[in-house]
Design an enzyme around this catalytic site. Structure first.
Site, mmCIF file in Angstrom:
data_model
loop_
_atom_site.group_PDB
_atom_site.id
_atom_site.type_symbol
_atom_site.label_atom_id
_atom_site.label_comp_id
_atom_site.label_asym_id
_atom_site.label_seq_id
_atom_site.Cartn_x
_atom_site.Cartn_y
_atom_site.Cartn_z
ATOM 1 N N ARG A 191 -35.660 -39.261 -5.708
ATOM 2 C CA ARG A 191 -35.749 -37.824 -6.335
ATOM 3 C C ARG A 191 -34.080 -37.652 -6.422
ATOM 4 N NH1 ARG A 191 -37.811 -31.899 -4.746
ATOM 5 N NH2 ARG A 191 -39.103 -32.052 -6.414
ATOM 6 N N LEU A 205 -41.079 -24.906 -12.141
ATOM 7 C CA LEU A 205 -41.793 -23.784 -13.058
ATOM 8 C C LEU A 205 -42.926 -24.448 -13.679
ATOM 9 C CD1 LEU A 205 -39.003 -21.061 -13.732
ATOM 10 C CD2 LEU A 205 -40.559 -21.210 -11.796
ATOM 11 N N TYR A 243 -27.550 -32.852 -1.301
ATOM 12 C CA TYR A 243 -27.798 -33.533 0.030
ATOM 13 C C TYR A 243 -26.841 -34.739 -0.075
ATOM 14 C CZ TYR A 243 -30.828 -29.558 0.974
ATOM 15 O OH TYR A 243 -31.512 -28.458 1.214
ATOM 16 N N ALA A 265 -38.380 -32.833 3.121
ATOM 17 C CA ALA A 265 -37.366 -33.731 3.468
ATOM 18 C C ALA A 265 -37.354 -34.002 5.123
ATOM 19 C CB ALA A 265 -35.858 -32.817 3.059
#
Length: 357
Positions: A231, A302, A183, A59
Protein backbone atom coordinates in the site's frame (compact mmCIF):
# COMPACT_ATOMS: atom_id res chain seq x y z
CA UNK A 1 -20.45 -11.21 -15.97
CA UNK A 2 -19.60 -7.59 -15.19
CA UNK A 3 -15.99 -6.57 -14.77
CA UNK A 4 -16.42 -6.04 -11.03
CA UNK A 5 -17.53 -9.65 -10.61
CA UNK A 6 -14.95 -11.24 -12.91
CA UNK A 7 -12.57 -13.46 -10.88
CA UNK A 8 -8.92 -12.45 -10.63
CA UNK A 9 -5.98 -14.77 -10.04
CA UNK A 10 -2.69 -13.57 -8.54
CA UNK A 11 -0.03 -16.25 -8.11
CA UNK A 12 -1.80 -19.21 -6.41
CA UNK A 13 -4.79 -17.23 -5.13
CA UNK A 14 -8.08 -16.64 -6.93
CA UNK A 15 -10.40 -13.82 -5.87
CA UNK A 16 -14.07 -14.37 -6.64
CA UNK A 17 -14.53 -10.72 -7.58
CA UNK A 18 -12.72 -7.36 -7.70
CA UNK A 19 -14.67 -5.76 -4.82
CA UNK A 20 -12.32 -5.81 -1.84
CA UNK A 21 -12.30 -4.61 1.76
CA UNK A 22 -9.77 -1.89 2.53
CA UNK A 23 -7.84 -2.05 5.83
CA UNK A 24 -10.00 -0.36 8.46
CA UNK A 25 -8.46 0.53 11.82
CA UNK A 26 -10.76 -0.46 14.70
CA UNK A 27 -8.74 0.35 17.85
CA UNK A 28 -10.64 -2.39 19.67
CA UNK A 29 -8.10 -4.65 21.40
CA UNK A 30 -9.38 -4.89 24.97
CA UNK A 31 -6.19 -5.73 26.85
CA UNK A 32 -3.65 -3.65 24.91
CA UNK A 33 -1.90 -6.90 24.04
CA UNK A 34 -2.40 -6.95 20.27
CA UNK A 35 -4.76 -9.94 20.41
CA UNK A 36 -7.82 -9.62 18.13
CA UNK A 37 -11.16 -10.15 19.86
CA UNK A 38 -14.80 -10.94 19.04
CA UNK A 39 -15.22 -7.47 17.54
CA UNK A 40 -12.69 -8.32 14.83
CA UNK A 41 -14.38 -11.63 14.08
CA UNK A 42 -17.78 -10.02 13.55
CA UNK A 43 -16.43 -6.91 11.82
CA UNK A 44 -14.31 -8.80 9.28
CA UNK A 45 -16.59 -11.82 9.08
CA UNK A 46 -19.56 -9.69 8.03
CA UNK A 47 -17.69 -8.56 4.91
CA UNK A 48 -16.83 -12.13 3.96
CA UNK A 49 -20.42 -13.27 4.48
CA UNK A 50 -21.56 -10.27 2.45
CA UNK A 51 -19.70 -11.28 -0.70
CA UNK A 52 -16.43 -9.30 -0.77
CA UNK A 53 -13.66 -10.94 -2.77
CA UNK A 54 -10.84 -10.00 -0.37
CA UNK A 55 -11.17 -9.19 3.31
CA UNK A 56 -8.12 -7.31 4.57
CA UNK A 57 -7.36 -6.80 8.24
CA UNK A 58 -6.64 -3.46 9.80
CA UNK A 59 -3.02 -2.33 10.06
CA UNK A 60 -1.54 -5.14 12.16
CA UNK A 61 1.71 -4.36 13.92
CA UNK A 62 4.86 -6.42 13.42
CA UNK A 63 6.19 -5.41 16.84
CA UNK A 64 4.76 -3.66 19.92
CA UNK A 65 6.18 -0.25 18.97
CA UNK A 66 4.63 -0.62 15.52
CA UNK A 67 1.08 -0.10 16.74
CA UNK A 68 -0.78 3.12 16.02
CA UNK A 69 -2.53 2.94 19.39
CA UNK A 70 -2.26 0.62 22.40
CA UNK A 71 -5.58 -0.88 21.22
CA UNK A 72 -4.27 -2.03 17.82
CA UNK A 73 -3.94 -5.63 16.70
CA UNK A 74 -0.55 -7.28 16.29
CA UNK A 75 1.04 -10.42 14.98
CA UNK A 76 4.41 -10.39 16.73
CA UNK A 77 3.69 -13.41 18.94
CA UNK A 78 2.00 -16.80 18.79
CA UNK A 79 -0.94 -15.84 21.02
CA UNK A 80 -1.96 -13.18 18.51
CA UNK A 81 -1.53 -15.55 15.56
CA UNK A 82 -3.71 -18.16 17.28
CA UNK A 83 -6.45 -15.59 17.87
CA UNK A 84 -6.35 -14.64 14.19
CA UNK A 85 -6.81 -18.29 13.18
CA UNK A 86 -10.54 -18.50 13.95
CA UNK A 87 -11.17 -15.16 12.22
CA UNK A 88 -9.31 -16.33 9.13
CA UNK A 89 -11.13 -19.65 9.21
CA UNK A 90 -14.52 -17.92 9.08
CA UNK A 91 -13.48 -15.48 6.33
CA UNK A 92 -12.29 -18.34 4.15
CA UNK A 93 -15.35 -20.48 4.91
CA UNK A 94 -17.47 -17.79 3.24
CA UNK A 95 -15.48 -17.86 0.02
CA UNK A 96 -13.45 -14.69 0.54
CA UNK A 97 -9.66 -14.42 0.49
CA UNK A 98 -8.19 -13.55 3.90
CA UNK A 99 -5.48 -10.89 3.73
CA UNK A 100 -3.45 -9.19 6.46
CA UNK A 101 -1.86 -5.75 6.34
CA UNK A 102 1.53 -5.83 8.07
CA UNK A 103 2.45 -2.46 9.48
CA UNK A 104 4.71 -0.30 11.61
CA UNK A 105 3.33 3.07 12.67
CA UNK A 106 6.68 4.82 13.13
CA UNK A 107 6.40 8.39 14.40
CA UNK A 108 2.58 8.12 14.36
CA UNK A 109 2.64 5.32 16.93
CA UNK A 110 1.51 5.42 20.57
CA UNK A 111 -1.49 7.67 19.93
CA UNK A 112 -4.87 7.93 21.58
CA UNK A 113 -7.97 6.29 20.16
CA UNK A 114 -9.53 8.11 17.23
CA UNK A 115 -12.61 8.97 19.34
CA UNK A 116 -10.75 9.82 22.56
CA UNK A 117 -11.00 13.44 23.67
CA UNK A 118 -7.26 13.36 24.30
CA UNK A 119 -4.93 13.85 21.35
CA UNK A 120 -1.27 13.33 20.62
CA UNK A 121 1.07 10.74 22.09
CA UNK A 122 -0.02 8.34 24.84
CA UNK A 123 2.38 8.49 27.81
CA UNK A 124 4.06 5.35 29.14
CA UNK A 125 1.87 5.51 32.25
CA UNK A 126 -1.18 4.93 30.03
CA UNK A 127 0.35 2.12 27.97
CA UNK A 128 2.28 4.25 25.46
CA UNK A 129 5.89 4.08 24.29
CA UNK A 130 8.59 6.16 22.63
CA UNK A 131 7.87 6.27 18.88
CA UNK A 132 10.63 5.68 16.33
CA UNK A 133 11.21 7.05 12.85
CA UNK A 134 13.87 7.47 10.17
CA UNK A 135 14.66 10.91 11.63
CA UNK A 136 13.82 12.79 14.81
CA UNK A 137 11.10 14.80 13.06
CA UNK A 138 7.73 14.70 14.85
CA UNK A 139 4.30 14.47 13.28
CA UNK A 140 2.58 17.75 14.21
CA UNK A 141 1.17 17.53 17.72
CA UNK A 142 2.93 14.25 18.56
CA UNK A 143 6.07 13.46 20.55
CA UNK A 144 9.42 13.74 18.81
CA UNK A 145 10.41 10.23 17.70
CA UNK A 146 13.76 8.59 18.20
CA UNK A 147 15.79 8.10 15.02
CA UNK A 148 16.41 4.43 14.28
CA UNK A 149 19.98 3.19 14.01
CA UNK A 150 20.96 0.68 11.32
CA UNK A 151 20.84 -2.31 13.66
CA UNK A 152 17.29 -1.40 14.62
CA UNK A 153 16.38 -1.12 10.92
CA UNK A 154 17.71 -4.64 10.45
CA UNK A 155 15.51 -5.76 13.35
CA UNK A 156 12.43 -4.26 11.68
CA UNK A 157 13.10 -6.27 8.52
CA UNK A 158 13.34 -9.36 10.71
CA UNK A 159 10.05 -8.43 12.41
CA UNK A 160 8.22 -8.15 9.07
CA UNK A 161 9.54 -11.55 8.03
CA UNK A 162 8.51 -13.18 11.32
CA UNK A 163 5.06 -11.56 11.05
CA UNK A 164 4.70 -12.88 7.51
CA UNK A 165 5.46 -16.42 8.66
CA UNK A 166 2.99 -16.20 11.56
CA UNK A 167 0.38 -14.84 9.16
CA UNK A 168 0.69 -17.82 6.86
CA UNK A 169 0.62 -20.19 9.81
CA UNK A 170 -2.64 -18.52 10.92
CA UNK A 171 -4.14 -19.23 7.49
CA UNK A 172 -3.86 -15.85 5.78
CA UNK A 173 -3.59 -16.19 2.00
CA UNK A 174 -2.23 -12.74 1.16
CA UNK A 175 0.13 -10.20 2.75
CA UNK A 176 0.07 -6.43 2.32
CA UNK A 177 3.06 -4.33 3.39
CA UNK A 178 1.87 -0.93 4.62
CA UNK A 179 3.99 1.87 3.13
CA UNK A 180 1.32 4.59 3.18
CA UNK A 181 -0.49 7.16 5.34
CA UNK A 182 2.55 8.59 7.08
CA UNK A 183 3.56 5.42 8.88
CA UNK A 184 7.11 4.12 9.13
CA UNK A 185 7.82 2.93 5.58
CA UNK A 186 6.16 6.03 4.11
CA UNK A 187 8.29 8.11 6.49
CA UNK A 188 11.40 6.56 4.96
CA UNK A 189 10.12 7.20 1.42
CA UNK A 190 9.25 10.87 1.87
CA UNK A 191 12.02 13.50 1.87
CA UNK A 192 9.87 15.57 4.25
CA UNK A 193 10.26 13.02 7.06
CA UNK A 194 13.51 11.29 6.09
CA UNK A 195 16.51 13.55 6.71
CA UNK A 196 19.04 10.73 7.07
CA UNK A 197 22.51 11.00 5.56
CA UNK A 198 23.32 7.28 5.49
CA UNK A 199 22.32 4.54 3.04
CA UNK A 200 18.64 5.00 3.99
CA UNK A 201 18.41 8.71 3.22
CA UNK A 202 18.92 11.18 0.40
CA UNK A 203 18.41 9.78 -3.13
CA UNK A 204 15.24 7.89 -3.96
CA UNK A 205 17.12 4.58 -4.12
CA UNK A 206 18.22 5.05 -0.51
CA UNK A 207 14.83 6.17 0.77
CA UNK A 208 13.24 3.10 -0.84
CA UNK A 209 15.89 0.73 0.51
CA UNK A 210 14.01 -0.39 3.64
CA UNK A 211 10.77 -1.10 1.78
CA UNK A 212 12.58 -3.09 -0.91
CA UNK A 213 14.55 -5.05 1.69
CA UNK A 214 11.26 -6.00 3.36
CA UNK A 215 9.59 -7.01 0.10
CA UNK A 216 12.56 -9.20 -0.89
CA UNK A 217 12.84 -10.77 2.57
CA UNK A 218 9.11 -11.48 2.85
CA UNK A 219 9.06 -12.99 -0.64
CA UNK A 220 11.98 -15.25 0.26
CA UNK A 221 10.16 -16.33 3.43
CA UNK A 222 6.72 -17.06 1.96
CA UNK A 223 7.76 -18.59 -1.37
CA UNK A 224 6.44 -17.99 -4.86
CA UNK A 225 2.75 -18.82 -4.41
CA UNK A 226 1.65 -16.14 -1.94
CA UNK A 227 0.49 -12.74 -3.25
CA UNK A 228 2.27 -9.72 -1.76
CA UNK A 229 0.66 -6.29 -2.00
CA UNK A 230 2.17 -2.93 -1.08
CA UNK A 231 0.00 0.00 0.00
CA UNK A 232 1.38 3.37 -1.09
CA UNK A 233 0.32 6.93 -0.52
CA UNK A 234 0.81 8.27 -4.04
CA UNK A 235 1.45 11.82 -2.84
CA UNK A 236 2.01 13.82 0.33
CA UNK A 237 -0.09 16.65 -1.16
CA UNK A 238 2.79 18.97 -0.25
CA UNK A 239 5.54 20.80 -2.12
CA UNK A 240 8.87 18.94 -2.26
CA UNK A 241 7.29 15.83 -0.76
CA UNK A 242 6.63 12.32 -1.95
CA UNK A 243 4.70 12.36 -5.23
CA UNK A 244 3.14 10.05 -7.80
CA UNK A 245 6.13 9.83 -10.18
CA UNK A 246 8.31 8.55 -7.33
CA UNK A 247 5.53 6.15 -6.33
CA UNK A 248 5.45 4.70 -9.83
CA UNK A 249 9.23 4.28 -9.88
CA UNK A 250 9.40 2.57 -6.49
CA UNK A 251 6.41 0.39 -7.35
CA UNK A 252 8.37 -0.86 -10.36
CA UNK A 253 11.33 -1.66 -8.13
CA UNK A 254 9.04 -3.39 -5.62
CA UNK A 255 7.54 -5.47 -8.43
CA UNK A 256 11.04 -6.61 -9.38
CA UNK A 257 11.64 -7.44 -5.70
CA UNK A 258 8.59 -9.72 -5.56
CA UNK A 259 5.46 -7.59 -5.00
CA UNK A 260 2.38 -8.30 -7.10
CA UNK A 261 -0.15 -5.49 -6.67
CA UNK A 262 -0.07 -1.92 -5.43
CA UNK A 263 -2.89 -0.56 -3.30
CA UNK A 264 -2.91 3.17 -4.03
CA UNK A 265 -4.11 5.75 -1.53
CA UNK A 266 -2.65 9.18 -0.67
CA UNK A 267 -1.74 11.55 2.14
CA UNK A 268 -1.20 10.92 5.83
CA UNK A 269 2.36 12.17 6.25
CA UNK A 270 1.39 15.69 7.26
CA UNK A 271 -1.54 17.41 8.95
CA UNK A 272 -3.26 20.50 7.65
CA UNK A 273 -2.67 19.87 3.93
CA UNK A 274 -5.41 20.56 1.40
CA UNK A 275 -6.71 17.40 -0.26
CA UNK A 276 -9.26 18.01 -3.04
CA UNK A 277 -11.54 15.08 -2.31
CA UNK A 278 -14.47 13.89 -4.40
CA UNK A 279 -15.86 10.64 -5.81
CA UNK A 280 -12.97 8.42 -6.87
CA UNK A 281 -10.46 11.23 -6.30
CA UNK A 282 -7.52 8.82 -5.93
CA UNK A 283 -8.28 6.65 -8.96
CA UNK A 284 -6.06 8.74 -11.29
CA UNK A 285 -3.12 7.99 -9.00
CA UNK A 286 -3.79 4.26 -9.23
CA UNK A 287 -3.96 4.50 -13.01
CA UNK A 288 -0.64 6.36 -13.20
CA UNK A 289 1.12 3.85 -10.95
CA UNK A 290 -0.35 0.98 -12.97
CA UNK A 291 1.09 2.45 -16.17
CA UNK A 292 4.45 3.39 -14.67
CA UNK A 293 5.10 0.05 -12.97
CA UNK A 294 3.28 -2.13 -15.51
CA UNK A 295 1.62 -3.85 -12.56
CA UNK A 296 -1.77 -4.60 -11.07
CA UNK A 297 -3.24 -1.93 -8.81
CA UNK A 298 -6.28 -1.38 -6.65
CA UNK A 299 -8.05 1.94 -6.26
CA UNK A 300 -9.56 3.37 -3.09
CA UNK A 301 -11.21 6.57 -1.90
CA UNK A 302 -14.88 7.67 -2.03
CA UNK A 303 -15.97 4.73 -4.16
CA UNK A 304 -19.59 4.31 -3.12
CA UNK A 305 -21.80 2.91 -5.91
CA UNK A 306 -21.83 -0.33 -7.89
CA UNK A 307 -21.73 1.55 -11.17
CA UNK A 308 -18.75 3.65 -10.14
CA UNK A 309 -16.82 0.62 -8.88
CA UNK A 310 -17.57 -1.37 -12.03
CA UNK A 311 -16.52 1.49 -14.31
CA UNK A 312 -13.15 1.82 -12.57
CA UNK A 313 -12.41 -1.84 -13.25
CA UNK A 314 -14.01 -2.11 -16.71
CA UNK A 315 -12.10 0.96 -17.92
CA UNK A 316 -8.81 -0.70 -16.96
CA UNK A 317 -7.80 2.13 -14.64
CA UNK A 318 -7.50 -0.36 -11.79
CA UNK A 319 -7.70 -4.12 -11.45
CA UNK A 320 -9.82 -4.01 -8.29
CA UNK A 321 -11.45 -1.50 -5.98
CA UNK A 322 -10.93 -1.34 -2.23
CA UNK A 323 -13.88 0.04 -0.33
CA UNK A 324 -13.98 1.13 3.29
CA UNK A 325 -16.69 3.39 4.63
CA UNK A 326 -19.32 2.25 2.17
CA UNK A 327 -18.78 -1.36 3.26
CA UNK A 328 -18.95 -0.31 6.91
CA UNK A 329 -22.34 1.21 6.14
CA UNK A 330 -23.40 -1.77 4.04
CA UNK A 331 -21.41 -4.97 4.70
CA UNK A 332 -23.49 -6.87 2.12
CA UNK A 333 -22.83 -4.25 -0.57
CA UNK A 334 -21.60 -6.93 -2.99
CA UNK A 335 -25.07 -8.49 -3.12
CA UNK A 336 -26.72 -5.21 -4.08
CA UNK A 337 -23.94 -4.44 -6.55
CA UNK A 338 -24.41 -7.79 -8.26
CA UNK A 339 -28.15 -7.20 -8.53
CA UNK A 340 -27.77 -3.71 -10.00
CA UNK A 341 -25.04 -4.79 -12.42
CA UNK A 342 -26.79 -7.95 -13.56
CA UNK A 343 -24.29 -10.41 -12.10
CA UNK A 344 -25.12 -13.67 -10.35
CA UNK A 345 -23.40 -14.37 -7.04
CA UNK A 346 -23.72 -17.05 -4.37
CA UNK A 347 -25.42 -16.27 -1.08
CA UNK A 348 -24.97 -18.29 2.12
CA UNK A 349 -27.95 -20.66 2.23
CA UNK A 350 -29.12 -19.04 5.46
CA UNK A 351 -29.49 -15.74 3.56
CA UNK A 352 -30.84 -17.05 0.24
CA UNK A 353 -34.34 -15.81 1.09
CA UNK A 354 -32.91 -12.26 1.18
CA UNK A 355 -31.51 -12.41 -2.38
CA UNK A 356 -32.02 -9.22 -4.38
CA UNK A 357 -34.61 -9.95 -7.08
Amino acid sequence: MTSLFTPLTIRDTQFRNRLWVAPLCQYSVDQQDGVPVDWHLVHLGSFALGGAGLVMTEATAVNPEGRISPQDTGIWNDEQAQAWERIVRFIRSQGAVAGIQLAHAGRKGSTWLEWDERHGTVPASEGGWEPVAPSAVPFPGYATPRSLDTDEIDDIVTDFVAAARRSLDAGFQLLEIHAAHGYLLHEFLSPLSNLREDEYGGPLENRARLLLRIVRAVRAEVGEGVPIFVRFSATDWADDGWEVEQTGTVAGWAKDAGADLFDISSGGLLSGVHIPTGPGYQVPFAERVKDAADADVSAVGLITTPQQANEIVSSGRADAVMMGRQLMREPHFAWRAAHELGATVEYPPQYERARWR
